[in-house]
Scaffold this motif. Structure first.
Motif, PDB file in Angstrom:
ATOM      1  N   LEU A  81      40.808  50.077  57.457  1.00 23.14           N
ATOM      2  CA  LEU A  81      41.390  48.951  56.724  1.00 23.14           C
ATOM      3  C   LEU A  81      42.912  49.024  56.787  1.00 23.14           C
ATOM      4  O   LEU A  81      43.508  50.045  56.447  1.00 23.14           O
ATOM      5  CB  LEU A  81      40.914  48.967  55.271  1.00 23.14           C
ATOM      6  N   LYS A  82      43.539  47.937  57.202  1.00 20.35           N
ATOM      7  CA  LYS A  82      44.988  47.908  57.394  1.00 20.35           C
ATOM      8  C   LYS A  82      45.646  46.854  56.495  1.00 20.35           C
ATOM      9  O   LYS A  82      45.035  45.846  56.153  1.00 20.35           O
ATOM     10  CB  LYS A  82      45.318  47.598  58.862  1.00 20.35           C
ATOM     11  N   GLN A  83      46.895  47.124  56.132  1.00 26.63           N
ATOM     12  CA  GLN A  83      47.742  46.197  55.375  1.00 26.63           C
ATOM     13  C   GLN A  83      47.076  45.727  54.080  1.00 26.63           C
ATOM     14  O   GLN A  83      47.127  44.553  53.722  1.00 26.63           O
ATOM     15  CB  GLN A  83      48.122  44.991  56.252  1.00 26.63           C
ATOM     16  N   GLN A  84      46.464  46.668  53.401  1.00 23.99           N
ATOM     17  CA  GLN A  84      45.816  46.360  52.127  1.00 23.99           C
ATOM     18  C   GLN A  84      45.662  47.627  51.305  1.00 23.99           C
ATOM     19  O   GLN A  84      45.633  48.739  51.834  1.00 23.99           O
ATOM     20  CB  GLN A  84      44.440  45.720  52.362  1.00 23.99           C
ATOM     21  N   GLN A  85      45.584  47.444  50.010  1.00 22.55           N
ATOM     22  CA  GLN A  85      45.265  48.532  49.096  1.00 22.55           C
ATOM     23  C   GLN A  85      43.840  48.313  48.615  1.00 22.55           C
ATOM     24  O   GLN A  85      43.437  47.176  48.352  1.00 22.55           O
ATOM     25  CB  GLN A  85      46.238  48.542  47.917  1.00 22.55           C
ATOM     26  N   TYR A  86      43.079  49.395  48.504  1.00 24.81           N
ATOM     27  CA  TYR A  86      41.679  49.220  48.125  1.00 24.81           C
ATOM     28  C   TYR A  86      41.256  50.256  47.092  1.00 24.81           C
ATOM     29  O   TYR A  86      41.837  51.338  46.967  1.00 24.81           O
ATOM     30  CB  TYR A  86      40.769  49.296  49.351  1.00 24.81           C
ATOM     31  N   THR A  87      40.211  49.888  46.353  1.00 18.60           N
ATOM     32  CA  THR A  87      39.600  50.765  45.357  1.00 18.60           C
ATOM     33  C   THR A  87      38.093  50.704  45.530  1.00 18.60           C
ATOM     34  O   THR A  87      37.527  49.615  45.705  1.00 18.60           O
ATOM     35  CB  THR A  87      39.958  50.313  43.924  1.00 18.60           C
ATOM     36  N   LEU A  88      37.444  51.853  45.486  1.00 14.45           N
ATOM     37  CA  LEU A  88      35.992  51.901  45.586  1.00 14.45           C
ATOM     38  C   LEU A  88      35.422  52.211  44.211  1.00 14.45           C
ATOM     39  O   LEU A  88      35.581  53.314  43.690  1.00 14.45           O
ATOM     40  CB  LEU A  88      35.563  52.965  46.601  1.00 14.45           C
ATOM     41  N   ASN A  89      34.775  51.220  43.598  1.00 18.00           N
ATOM     42  CA  ASN A  89      34.223  51.391  42.255  1.00 18.00           C
ATOM     43  C   ASN A  89      32.989  52.292  42.264  1.00 18.00           C
ATOM     44  O   ASN A  89      32.376  52.528  43.312  1.00 18.00           O
ATOM     45  CB  ASN A  89      33.856  50.032  41.653  1.00 18.00           C
ATOM     46  N   GLU A  90      32.611  52.767  41.074  1.00 19.88           N
ATOM     47  CA  GLU A  90      31.458  53.659  40.955  1.00 19.88           C
ATOM     48  C   GLU A  90      30.161  52.992  41.407  1.00 19.88           C
ATOM     49  O   GLU A  90      29.240  53.661  41.873  1.00 19.88           O
ATOM     50  CB  GLU A  90      31.316  54.143  39.505  1.00 19.88           C
ATOM     51  N   ASP A  91      30.078  51.671  41.247  1.00 21.92           N
ATOM     52  CA  ASP A  91      28.850  50.973  41.639  1.00 21.92           C
ATOM     53  C   ASP A  91      28.807  50.658  43.134  1.00 21.92           C
ATOM     54  O   ASP A  91      27.875  50.006  43.615  1.00 21.92           O
ATOM     55  CB  ASP A  91      28.684  49.682  40.831  1.00 21.92           C
ATOM     56  N   GLY A  92      29.825  51.121  43.887  1.00 25.45           N
ATOM     57  CA  GLY A  92      29.843  50.909  45.330  1.00 25.45           C
ATOM     58  C   GLY A  92      30.614  49.688  45.779  1.00 25.45           C
ATOM     59  O   GLY A  92      30.746  49.437  46.980  1.00 25.45           O
ATOM     60  N   THR A  93      31.144  48.903  44.823  1.00 26.53           N
ATOM     61  CA  THR A  93      31.908  47.706  45.176  1.00 26.53           C
ATOM     62  C   THR A  93      33.288  48.089  45.701  1.00 26.53           C
ATOM     63  O   THR A  93      34.009  48.870  45.080  1.00 26.53           O
ATOM     64  CB  THR A  93      32.077  46.777  43.958  1.00 26.53           C
ATOM     65  N   LEU A  94      33.638  47.533  46.848  1.00 22.65           N
ATOM     66  CA  LEU A  94      34.953  47.764  47.438  1.00 22.65           C
ATOM     67  C   LEU A  94      35.872  46.610  47.044  1.00 22.65           C
ATOM     68  O   LEU A  94      35.578  45.447  47.327  1.00 22.65           O
ATOM     69  CB  LEU A  94      34.840  47.843  48.960  1.00 22.65           C
ATOM     70  N   ILE A  95      36.968  46.927  46.354  1.00 24.12           N
ATOM     71  CA  ILE A  95      37.956  45.927  45.941  1.00 24.12           C
ATOM     72  C   ILE A  95      39.191  46.093  46.820  1.00 24.12           C
ATOM     73  O   ILE A  95      39.788  47.173  46.860  1.00 24.12           O
ATOM     74  CB  ILE A  95      38.367  46.098  44.462  1.00 24.12           C
ATOM     75  N   GLY A  96      39.566  45.046  47.545  1.00 27.65           N
ATOM     76  CA  GLY A  96      40.733  45.108  48.416  1.00 27.65           C
ATOM     77  C   GLY A  96      41.771  44.069  48.038  1.00 27.65           C
ATOM     78  O   GLY A  96      41.421  42.938  47.702  1.00 27.65           O
ATOM     79  N   ILE A  97      43.046  44.454  48.064  1.00 28.95           N
ATOM     80  CA  ILE A  97      44.154  43.530  47.798  1.00 28.95           C
ATOM     81  C   ILE A  97      45.141  43.647  48.961  1.00 28.95           C
ATOM     82  O   ILE A  97      45.616  44.746  49.274  1.00 28.95           O
ATOM     83  CB  ILE A  97      44.861  43.854  46.471  1.00 28.95           C
ATOM     84  N   PHE A  98      45.447  42.523  49.595  1.00 30.16           N
ATOM     85  CA  PHE A  98      46.324  42.540  50.762  1.00 30.16           C
ATOM     86  C   PHE A  98      47.789  42.666  50.348  1.00 30.16           C
ATOM     87  O   PHE A  98      48.212  42.119  49.320  1.00 30.16           O
ATOM     88  CB  PHE A  98      46.105  41.280  51.605  1.00 30.16           C
ATOM     89  N   GLU A  99      48.545  43.384  51.151  1.00 28.70           N
ATOM     90  CA  GLU A  99      49.955  43.615  50.849  1.00 28.70           C
ATOM     91  C   GLU A  99      50.743  42.308  50.864  1.00 28.70           C
ATOM     92  O   GLU A  99      51.688  42.134  50.093  1.00 28.70           O
ATOM     93  CB  GLU A  99      50.536  44.605  51.860  1.00 28.70           C
TER      94      GLU A  99
END
Length: 267
Positions: A81-99
């Motif tokens: 994953l490029k040019q983004q910040q991401y968080t992986l939640n406990e339930d497996g959901t990937l949250i991504g926010i683009f720079e």
């Protein structure tokens, strides 16, 4: 060696085999004739009721239930994953926010452009199909696919793209199911039979218009832990209404109550 006796056994064996093959041929012929009669009857009824429907999909006659798990994205996948910040939640959901927000050239009809973007920039991005754009035009919903068929209304198999006021892509929420096992093949209902089911239940009326009929998957109740069992399912659109029919037993499936409005995190 008694050749006459052996010859007699061969003759009897082939005679019995011919009887068996003839029986199977007649059986298949009768099944084929019954299918043609049924098809003709339904088509005639649809014509009489002035019901319009699209070209029916060409499908194979059997499908299978599949079992799947929501396995979190791994380090190797996330490293791409490029040019983004991401968080992986406990339930497996990937949250991504683009720079930086991603500008769309056609924000009024974003589905094709967004689909191309996710295929090039997200993990497994090619394995999702467009479902709809939210009422506020700030969320674009995609369903995960398996063998090219969408998995309908499953939170663990969904991708939500978030847009800002300027209709630029700013982030996303992503879940992905990994198929673990396919069960035995079973015969499925052909498209015309599914239309007949909806006629019998009076969801399809005189001069009705079917705009879409496609095959996908719908999740059955979880059997243990986070194991998902997905049933082959027909999706039929009549007017503004969406119907989901189990492709094996013809049961009409219902969407959970929490799918009536907008879903997903507010960015």
């Amino acid at each position: 060696m008694d050749w006459n006796k052996t010859k007699t056994i061969f003759i009897l064996t082939f005679f019995i085999l011919n009887i068996f093959l003839s029986f199977k041929l007649i059986e298949r012929k009768n099944e084929s004739q019954l299918e043609v009669i049924t098809k003709s009857t339904i088509e005639d009824l649809l014509k009489e009721m002035e019901i319009k429907y699209p070209k029916l999909p060409q499908i194979k006659k059997t499908e299978t239930h599949i079992s799947a798990l929501n396995i979190p994205f791994n380090t190797e996948e996330l490293s791409k994953l490029k040019q983004q910040q991401y968080t992986l939640n406990e339930d497996g959901t990937l949250i991504g926010i683009f720079e930086s927000p991603i500008t769309l050239t056609n924000p009024l009809q974003p589905e094709e452009e967004v689909a191309k973007f996710i295929s090039e920039n997200l993990v497994n991005g090619t394995k999702y199909s467009y479902w709809k754009t939210g009422e506020d035009a700030k969320k674009v919903y995609f369903f995960q696919t398996f063998d090219g068929k969408p998995i309908y209304f499953n939170k663990k198999a969904m991708l939500i793209i978030h847009l800002n006021e300027e209709k630029q892509i700013i982030g996303y929420e992503q879940n992905f199911l990994t198929v673990q096992m396919k069960e035995a093949e079973q015969n499925i209902l052909p498209p015309l039979k599914v239309i007949e089911v909806l006629l019998d239940k009076q969801y399809l009326q005189y001069e009705g218009i079917i705009s879409k009929i496609e095959l996908g998957y719908f999740n059955l109740p979880e059997i243990a832990g986070n194991i998902q069992v997905l049933a082959p399912t027909w999706h039929v659109v009549i007017g503004n209404n969406h119907y989901f029919v189990d492709a094996i037993d013809g049961e009409l499936l219902k969407i959970g109550q929490n799918w009536g409005g907008e879903i997903g995190t507010t960015f």
